[in-house]
Write a protein that holds these residues in place. Structure first.
Motif, short mmCIF file in Angstrom:
data_model
loop_
_atom_site.label_atom_id
_atom_site.label_comp_id
_atom_site.label_asym_id
_atom_site.label_seq_id
_atom_site.Cartn_x
_atom_site.Cartn_y
_atom_site.Cartn_z
N TYR A 39 0.68 -1.22 0.01
CA TYR A 39 -0.06 -0.09 0.14
C TYR A 39 0.92 1.33 0.07
CZ TYR A 39 -3.74 -3.24 1.19
OH TYR A 39 -4.69 -4.29 1.18
N ALA A 40 0.37 2.35 -0.58
CA ALA A 40 1.20 3.65 -0.44
C ALA A 40 1.41 4.20 0.57
CB ALA A 40 0.23 4.60 -1.25
N ASP A 41 0.81 3.62 1.68
CA ASP A 41 1.05 4.15 3.15
C ASP A 41 2.09 3.27 3.81
OD1 ASP A 41 -0.27 1.94 3.91
OD2 ASP A 41 -2.02 2.82 4.99
N ASP A 42 2.81 2.27 3.07
CA ASP A 42 4.17 1.61 3.61
C ASP A 42 3.47 0.04 4.22
OD1 ASP A 42 5.93 2.83 2.24
OD2 ASP A 42 6.05 4.15 4.17
N ASP A 43 1.92 0.02 4.44
CA ASP A 43 1.58 -1.46 4.88
C ASP A 43 1.90 -2.23 3.81
OD1 ASP A 43 0.58 -0.07 7.14
OD2 ASP A 43 -1.79 -0.14 6.76
N VAL A 44 1.92 -3.68 4.15
CA VAL A 44 2.16 -4.67 3.26
C VAL A 44 1.45 -5.94 3.69
CG1 VAL A 44 3.86 -6.27 2.21
CG2 VAL A 44 4.73 -3.78 2.70
N TYR A 45 0.60 -6.31 2.57
CA TYR A 45 -0.05 -7.65 2.78
C TYR A 45 0.79 -8.89 1.78
CZ TYR A 45 -2.98 -11.67 1.98
OH TYR A 45 -3.93 -12.47 2.20
N GLU A 46 0.94 -9.77 2.69
CA GLU A 46 1.62 -11.00 1.85
C GLU A 46 0.87 -12.10 2.25
OE1 GLU A 46 5.81 -13.37 1.13
OE2 GLU A 46 5.77 -11.29 2.24
N GLY A 47 0.29 -12.87 1.09
CA GLY A 47 -0.43 -14.13 1.15
C GLY A 47 -1.14 -14.31 -0.01
N GLU A 48 -2.56 -14.84 0.11
CA GLU A 48 -3.26 -15.63 -0.79
C GLU A 48 -4.26 -14.79 -1.27
OE1 GLU A 48 -4.50 -19.03 1.26
OE2 GLU A 48 -2.26 -20.25 1.16
N PHE A 49 -4.71 -14.81 -2.54
CA PHE A 49 -5.83 -13.99 -3.15
C PHE A 49 -6.59 -14.94 -4.13
CE2 PHE A 49 -2.30 -10.93 -2.72
CZ PHE A 49 -3.08 -9.84 -2.48
N LYS A 50 -7.86 -14.65 -4.00
CA LYS A 50 -8.79 -15.31 -4.78
C LYS A 50 -9.78 -14.53 -5.62
CE LYS A 50 -12.15 -19.17 -4.99
NZ LYS A 50 -12.75 -20.14 -4.17
N ALA A 51 -9.96 -14.26 -6.90
CA ALA A 51 -10.59 -13.52 -7.68
C ALA A 51 -10.52 -11.99 -7.24
CB ALA A 51 -12.35 -13.98 -7.55
N GLY A 52 -9.32 -11.63 -7.08
CA GLY A 52 -9.09 -10.20 -6.64
C GLY A 52 -9.25 -9.75 -5.44
N LYS A 53 -9.62 -10.63 -4.56
CA LYS A 53 -9.76 -10.40 -3.08
C LYS A 53 -8.82 -11.34 -2.29
CE LYS A 53 -13.66 -8.16 -3.49
NZ LYS A 53 -14.16 -6.95 -2.97
N GLN A 54 -8.43 -10.64 -0.99
CA GLN A 54 -7.40 -11.30 -0.30
C GLN A 54 -8.43 -12.57 0.25
OE1 GLN A 54 -6.68 -7.88 2.37
NE2 GLN A 54 -4.93 -7.39 1.30
#
Length: 140
Positions: A39-54
């Motif tokens: 994210y532009a605010d420096d938060d980071v999500y790392e993981g699995e996605f399905k159909a464009g959603k976490q």
């Protein structure tokens, strides 16, 4: 990245106008599989996605240094998870993304192991997890 029938497919990187960046797997033009969303605010999500959603197992590394290991459904935290605080000395049990009780770091690790969630491998060795980008490893 790769394209199929005019849509993103396979692995690729997208930089959005708002400053967010997604680097990961795509299917039919949407994030699908494993990926990292910065994210532009420096938060980071790392993981699995399905159909464009976490969707599935994932880890949030927040700009403030906190780390959450959670399950997601349609980009919403669901069920039990674990939060490690930025100070490296405290942790909390999460329920649907909200802290419900403070727990020891050892209990946090054991809970993450039991749930099959990744744990911050070098937690406590860094003053700010997001700055030193401590490796996240699955410990099952």
């Amino acid at each position: 990245g790769e394209w199929k029938a005019g849509k993103k497919e396979g692995r690729g990187v997208v930089r959005y106008a708002n400053g967010d960046v997604y680097d990961g797997e795509w299917k039919a033009g949407l994030p699908e599989g494993r990926g990292v969303y910065r994210y532009a605010d420096d938060d980071v999500y790392e993981g699995e996605f399905k159909a464009g959603k976490q969707e599935g197992r994932g880890v949030y590394r927040y700009a403030n240094g906190d780390v959450d290991a959670v399950f997601l459904k349609q980009s919403l935290d669901v069920g039990e998870g674990v939060k490690w605080m930025a100070d490296g000395r405290r942790a909390a049990r999460l329920r649907d993304g909200k802290p419900v009780e403070e727990i020891s770091l050892e209990e946090a690790r054991q809970t993450a192991d039991r749930l099959g969630l990744p744990t911050p491998s070098s937690y406590g060795q860094c003053s700010r997890i997001n700055r030193c980008l401590c490796a996240l490893v699955g410990t099952r």
